[in-house]
Design a protein around this motif. Structure first.
Motif, short mmCIF file in Angstrom:
data_model
loop_
_atom_site.label_atom_id
_atom_site.label_comp_id
_atom_site.label_asym_id
_atom_site.label_seq_id
_atom_site.Cartn_x
_atom_site.Cartn_y
_atom_site.Cartn_z
N UNK A 268 -30.30 -2.24 -6.97
CA UNK A 268 -30.93 -0.41 -6.56
C UNK A 268 -30.68 0.55 -5.47
N UNK A 269 -29.65 1.65 -5.30
CA UNK A 269 -29.90 2.02 -4.23
C UNK A 269 -29.80 3.72 -3.84
N UNK A 270 -29.66 3.86 -2.05
CA UNK A 270 -30.16 5.18 -1.43
C UNK A 270 -29.27 5.80 -0.83
N UNK A 271 -28.66 6.72 -1.55
CA UNK A 271 -27.37 7.02 -0.47
C UNK A 271 -27.52 8.29 0.16
N UNK A 272 -27.59 7.82 1.39
CA UNK A 272 -28.22 9.40 2.55
C UNK A 272 -27.15 9.51 2.88
N UNK A 273 -27.07 11.02 4.01
CA UNK A 273 -26.15 10.80 5.34
C UNK A 273 -25.93 12.93 4.93
N UNK A 274 -24.61 12.91 5.94
CA UNK A 274 -24.44 14.24 6.62
C UNK A 274 -23.17 13.96 4.98
#
Length: 357
Positions: A268-274
């Motif tokens: 499972x993944x979390x993709x975060x950022x600008x």
């Protein structure tokens, strides 16, 4: 107005690298959504049956309105649940290039301390800057070493002062594996990822920094000041349009590379950022088709993250895959020292089924 809406929604599906004008049509979609709402009010107040048309559009397009404005009630992780809080922040290199005045030095110190003392379990920091032999900018030590955080820093550039610039992840949880998604040799933009051991569950965290819009405040000011001078306005308008077009195309290619990696993740993944793109873009739409958005599911309000001359822009986001659930989201407007506001989200790591094990 309805045809405008339909065109905008269709253009969200079109890769800008294949047909770049679609990026501009999609970019205008918020205008059509707001106009439709005012048409609804107008026809209701006029007591005309025509209110049915904008009402139907609003109901059918509610998912797109949710990208503009989130309405959620405060939640708490269930008792005994495994929770994970993630902070994402474009630090603007801690304003290291704005000058070394006492005022700027104090602002940088405040920003670094704010991050280091934030209660999040994981920090994803874009435009991160660290200079080993600097009392002020030795940020790896001040944020990571001092607080015993596991860390991964991918350096994109080294400046003349031997300071490192790139993307960093700090975590209270051990890093099992890590890697970098490089877009091309000439680009400093990148995505880094880490697999974290979160109390026995592996969660993959992506920290992304996609192609910038490359629009400075003076570009916008020059365009406004050129109104009334046809030749100058055309010149400044073409300049802005060219930069937007180049950004649409670059981010379209970059998000495809990112999503290919996410789809291959065993965790499972979390993709975060600008992401440097608004919710009405091919970039955002592609991510939203395979993942949930933490702001939409757990945030409130408009959630603007850009601290610059263009108001109401939400270009920083956190997305997540199944097996996780967002129960809290906050845009930290109290930290206004960068050109981005930090965002944080709290996730519940759902128990794995026997089949998934």
């Amino acid at each position: 107005m309805v045809f405008w809406l339909l065109a905008g929604v269709l253009c969200l599906q079109v890769p800008p690298q294949e047909f770049w004008p679609a990026g501009f049509v999609a970019f205008s979609l918020p205008g059509a959504l707001v106009l439709n709402f005012f048409f609804l009010l107008y026809w209701v107040l006029s007591r005309s049956w025509l209110f049915v048309l904008p009402l139907t559009v609003l109901l059918l397009g509610w998912n797109y309105y949710a990208r503009l404005l989130a309405i959620n009630f405060e939640q708490e992780p269930p008792k005994g649940a495994k929770a994970l809080q993630v902070l994402s922040f474009n630090t603007h290199m801690f304003n290291a290039y704005l000058g070394q005045t006492p005022k700027e030095a104090e602002a940088a110190k405040e920003m670094i301390e704010w991050i280091a003392e934030h209660p999040a379990d994981v920090y994803c920091l874009q435009e991160f800057y660290s200079k080993r032999h600097s009392n002020l900018y030795n940020t790896i030590s001040k944020i990571g070493v001092r607080y015993n955080k596991h860390r991964f820093f991918s350096v994109a550039n080294v400046d003349r002062e031997k300071g490192d610039i790139g993307v960093a992840i700090f975590s209270i949880y051990p890093i099992i594996e890590k890697g970098v998604i490089n877009f091309n040799k000439s680009s400093a933009n990148r995505v880094i990822w880490t697999d974290l051991d979160v109390k026995g569950d592996t969660v993959r965290i992506y920290a992304a920094h996609l192609q910038s819009m490359s629009i400075k405040s003076e570009d916008i000011e020059n365009t406004y000041s050129a109104i009334g001078n046809e030749e100058s306005f055309k010149k400044e308008g073409r300049n802005l349009a060219r930069r937007l077009r180049n950004g649409f195309v670059a981010r379209g290619e970059q998000v495809n590379m990112l999503l290919e990696h996410v789809r291959e993740s065993p965790y499972r993944a979390i993709v975060c950022g600008d992401f440097n793109d608004i919710p009405f873009s091919y970039t955002y739409n592609e991510l939203a088709e395979v993942m949930e958005n933490a702001f939409v599911k757990a945030g409130t309000g408009i959630g603007a993250t850009y601290n610059g001359p263009l108001p109401f822009l939400r270009i920083d986001n956190q997305f997540y895959t199944s097996g996780l659930r967002a129960v809290g989201f906050e845009t930290h407007h109290e930290m206004g020292l960068s050109d981005h506001y930090p965002i944080s989200a709290t996730y519940v790591v759902e128990p794995r089924t026997e089949e998934a094990r």
